[in-house]
Design a protein around this motif. Structure first.
Motif, mmCIF file in Angstrom:
data_model
loop_
_atom_site.group_PDB
_atom_site.id
_atom_site.type_symbol
_atom_site.label_atom_id
_atom_site.label_comp_id
_atom_site.label_asym_id
_atom_site.label_seq_id
_atom_site.Cartn_x
_atom_site.Cartn_y
_atom_site.Cartn_z
ATOM 1 N N GLY A 1 0.787 -1.227 0.000
ATOM 2 C CA GLY A 1 0.000 0.000 0.000
ATOM 3 C C GLY A 1 0.816 1.272 0.000
ATOM 4 N N GLY A 2 2.129 1.173 -0.131
ATOM 5 C CA GLY A 2 2.963 2.364 -0.094
ATOM 6 C C GLY A 2 3.050 3.055 -1.441
ATOM 7 N N TRP A 3 1.903 3.260 -2.050
ATOM 8 C CA TRP A 3 1.859 3.914 -3.357
ATOM 9 C C TRP A 3 0.623 4.787 -3.460
ATOM 10 C CZ3 TRP A 3 2.129 -1.604 -3.179
ATOM 11 C CH2 TRP A 3 0.892 -2.252 -3.125
ATOM 12 N N LYS A 4 0.666 5.701 -4.397
ATOM 13 C CA LYS A 4 -0.496 6.522 -4.679
ATOM 14 C C LYS A 4 -1.415 5.765 -5.634
ATOM 15 C CE LYS A 4 1.063 10.065 -2.323
ATOM 16 N NZ LYS A 4 0.408 10.496 -1.053
ATOM 17 N N ASN A 5 -2.642 6.223 -5.744
ATOM 18 C CA ASN A 5 -3.598 5.569 -6.624
ATOM 19 C C ASN A 5 -4.232 6.598 -7.559
ATOM 20 O OD1 ASN A 5 -5.431 3.899 -7.834
ATOM 21 N ND2 ASN A 5 -6.544 3.351 -5.978
ATOM 22 N N PRO A 6 -3.984 6.518 -8.866
ATOM 23 C CA PRO A 6 -3.154 5.530 -9.566
ATOM 24 C C PRO A 6 -1.689 5.947 -9.580
ATOM 25 C CG PRO A 6 -4.194 6.957 -11.161
ATOM 26 C CD PRO A 6 -4.692 7.412 -9.800
ATOM 27 N N SER A 7 -0.814 4.983 -9.823
ATOM 28 C CA SER A 7 0.613 5.262 -9.930
ATOM 29 C C SER A 7 1.285 4.102 -10.636
ATOM 30 C CB SER A 7 1.231 5.467 -8.548
ATOM 31 O OG SER A 7 1.247 4.245 -7.832
ATOM 32 N N THR A 8 2.494 4.352 -11.138
ATOM 33 C CA THR A 8 3.240 3.278 -11.793
ATOM 34 C C THR A 8 3.611 2.181 -10.800
ATOM 35 O OG1 THR A 8 5.300 4.522 -11.456
ATOM 36 C CG2 THR A 8 4.186 4.779 -13.583
ATOM 37 N N LEU A 9 3.876 2.574 -9.549
ATOM 38 C CA LEU A 9 4.191 1.569 -8.534
ATOM 39 C C LEU A 9 3.028 0.621 -8.320
ATOM 40 C CD1 LEU A 9 6.061 3.580 -5.741
ATOM 41 C CD2 LEU A 9 7.039 2.142 -7.537
ATOM 42 N N GLN A 10 1.831 1.179 -8.295
ATOM 43 C CA GLN A 10 0.635 0.359 -8.100
ATOM 44 C C GLN A 10 0.465 -0.621 -9.262
ATOM 45 O OE1 GLN A 10 -3.021 2.378 -8.805
ATOM 46 N NE2 GLN A 10 -4.193 1.104 -7.404
ATOM 47 N N PHE A 11 0.642 -0.145 -10.485
ATOM 48 C CA PHE A 11 0.476 -1.011 -11.650
ATOM 49 C C PHE A 11 1.568 -2.081 -11.706
ATOM 50 C CE2 PHE A 11 -1.950 2.707 -13.349
ATOM 51 C CZ PHE A 11 -3.169 2.049 -13.481
ATOM 52 N N ARG A 12 2.757 -1.717 -11.276
ATOM 53 C CA ARG A 12 3.852 -2.690 -11.309
ATOM 54 C C ARG A 12 3.594 -3.860 -10.369
ATOM 55 N NH1 ARG A 12 9.176 0.865 -10.529
ATOM 56 N NH2 ARG A 12 10.039 -1.179 -9.986
ATOM 57 N N VAL A 13 3.135 -3.564 -9.156
ATOM 58 C CA VAL A 13 2.879 -4.662 -8.220
ATOM 59 C C VAL A 13 1.649 -5.457 -8.665
ATOM 60 C CG1 VAL A 13 1.397 -3.431 -6.564
ATOM 61 C CG2 VAL A 13 2.895 -5.252 -5.756
ATOM 62 N N GLY A 14 0.664 -4.769 -9.269
ATOM 63 C CA GLY A 14 -0.502 -5.476 -9.794
ATOM 64 C C GLY A 14 -0.130 -6.430 -10.912
ATOM 65 N N LEU A 15 0.735 -5.984 -11.814
ATOM 66 C CA LEU A 15 1.180 -6.849 -12.910
ATOM 67 C C LEU A 15 1.976 -8.035 -12.387
ATOM 68 C CD1 LEU A 15 2.219 -4.186 -15.581
ATOM 69 C CD2 LEU A 15 0.285 -5.769 -15.703
ATOM 70 N N LYS A 16 2.727 -7.814 -11.309
ATOM 71 C CA LYS A 16 3.510 -8.901 -10.719
ATOM 72 C C LYS A 16 2.583 -10.029 -10.247
ATOM 73 C CE LYS A 16 7.163 -7.731 -8.505
ATOM 74 N NZ LYS A 16 8.149 -7.241 -7.498
ATOM 75 N N PHE A 17 1.482 -9.646 -9.593
ATOM 76 C CA PHE A 17 0.545 -10.677 -9.135
ATOM 77 C C PHE A 17 -0.275 -11.249 -10.290
ATOM 78 C CE2 PHE A 17 1.317 -8.777 -4.930
ATOM 79 C CZ PHE A 17 1.494 -9.933 -4.192
ATOM 80 N N LEU A 18 -0.595 -10.425 -11.281
ATOM 81 C CA LEU A 18 -1.311 -10.946 -12.453
ATOM 82 C C LEU A 18 -0.499 -12.017 -13.168
ATOM 83 C CD1 LEU A 18 -3.044 -7.859 -14.147
ATOM 84 C CD2 LEU A 18 -4.152 -9.924 -13.255
ATOM 85 N N SER A 19 0.816 -11.860 -13.153
ATOM 86 C CA SER A 19 1.670 -12.847 -13.815
ATOM 87 C C SER A 19 1.590 -14.213 -13.148
ATOM 88 C CB SER A 19 3.126 -12.362 -13.830
ATOM 89 O OG SER A 19 3.675 -12.361 -12.513
ATOM 90 N N LEU A 20 1.098 -14.247 -11.902
ATOM 91 C CA LEU A 20 0.963 -15.523 -11.193
ATOM 92 C C LEU A 20 -0.312 -16.273 -11.558
ATOM 93 C CD1 LEU A 20 2.046 -14.465 -7.580
ATOM 94 C CD2 LEU A 20 3.441 -15.627 -9.304
ATOM 95 N N VAL A 21 -1.268 -15.575 -12.182
ATOM 96 C CA VAL A 21 -2.569 -16.187 -12.478
ATOM 97 C C VAL A 21 -2.432 -17.472 -13.289
ATOM 98 C CG1 VAL A 21 -4.778 -15.870 -13.675
ATOM 99 C CG2 VAL A 21 -3.853 -14.041 -12.239
ATOM 100 N N PRO A 22 -1.657 -17.499 -14.398
ATOM 101 C CA PRO A 22 -1.538 -18.769 -15.144
ATOM 102 C C PRO A 22 -0.977 -19.910 -14.310
ATOM 103 C CG PRO A 22 -0.683 -16.920 -16.436
ATOM 104 C CD PRO A 22 -0.905 -16.407 -15.046
ATOM 105 N N PHE A 23 0.007 -19.604 -13.460
ATOM 106 C CA PHE A 23 0.608 -20.653 -12.629
ATOM 107 C C PHE A 23 -0.407 -21.191 -11.613
ATOM 108 C CE2 PHE A 23 4.126 -17.966 -14.032
ATOM 109 C CZ PHE A 23 4.981 -18.918 -14.585
#
Length: 284
Positions: free
Chosen positions: A123-145
């Motif tokens: 939660g140490g990011w503003k909304n919206p922000s690149t930091l927020q999208f980066r961590v979101g994409l990191k977890f999205l990458s786990l969806v196929p696995f």
């Protein structure tokens, strides 16, 4: 990590909450896609000093179910507040890891915290922000696995290579993370209904309020080898905004979920903070 049979640990089952010990009330909150199992070793160590309650979040393995495709920190905190009310806990000491720390900040803002120990907080990011999208994409990458893992035989899902991969994500010293804890983390991820709803909710929900206004004693614990939300990027807001009275501590040689590999150190750091609040001491 130990090898041997790939059969999951006997007795590994979903738990709605850990509840043990007596003394000051202590709420332990787990991270995203995790479960109360990650707190088992810390809870055992704290039970002689505190009444420990570690619930499973809504939509997570063992936690309350929910409807819809939207879930956020505020809604998670609502359910935790209901549970605290049922237990008669008007306030309590709170320790949270990752998402659990984020929820802990929300509960502190609502006046439910006596102290807050934030371990590798999200939660140490503003909304919206690149930091927020980066961590979101990191977890999205786990969806196929996760989707593949749900369909694989258990002998493969809990095999030594998979356990090692999970341990490398969550910890620094994989040999120190108990097999039961790693298998619980794998199972939690495979049974987390909140995965996509939380990611969607994060895009709509407001960011953390200004942390400088917190009046609760806060101890920030940063993990040196955090591979999920590295300190150099995601801890900046906490370091800058928390009041000067807050403790800022780097825990060396641990990963994002240090309770798995260093339960003694984490229990000690939490206990110190609880004790300091009782005696009005300032930790150094």
């Amino acid at each position: 990590m130990t090898s041997g049979t790939t059969k999951p640990t006997v007795g590994l089952a979903p738990i709605s909450a850990l509840h043990t010990g007596s003394g000051d009330p202590l709420l332990l909150l787990h991270g995203f896609m995790m479960s109360p199992h990650c707190w088992e070793q810390v809870a055992q160590r704290m039970a002689g000093h505190c009444e420990v309650f570690a619930p499973a979040f809504t939509g997570h393995w063992g936690g309350p179910d929910f409807e819809g495709w939207y879930l956020d920190v505020s809604l998670l905190a609502d359910k935790i507040e209901d549970q605290l009310d049922e237990m008669g806990w008007r306030t309590c000491h709170i320790a949270g890891n990752s998402l659990g720390a984020w929820v802990g900040f929300e509960l502190a803002r609502r006046g439910r915290a006596r102290t807050l120990t934030a371990i590798a907080p999200a939660g140490g990011w503003k909304n919206p922000s690149t930091l927020q999208f980066r961590v979101g994409l990191k977890f999205l990458s786990l969806v196929p696995f996760v989707e593949i893992g749900r369909r694989l035989p258990r002998a493969i899902s809990y095999s030594a290579p998979v356990r090692l991969a999970a341990a490398l994500i969550l910890s620094k010293n994989t040999a120190a993370a108990p097999r039961r804890g790693i298998e619980a983390a794998i199972t939690s991820a495979l049974h987390c209904k909140a995965m996509l709803p939380m990611l969607a909710g994060g895009l709509r929900a407001p960011a953390l309020d200004d942390l400088s206004t917190l009046r609760v004693p806060v101890r920030l614990l940063m993990c040196e080898h955090d591979r999920i939300i590295p300190n150099r990027v995601y801890a900046k807001r906490f370091l800058q905004e928390l009041p000067d009275s807050a403790d800022r501590i780097m825990i060396h040689d641990v990963g994002h979920v240090p309770m798995l590999e260093a339960p003694d150190r984490i229990a000690t750091l939490i206990a110190e903070h609880v004790y300091a609040s009782r005696t009005r001491l300032r930790a150094v």
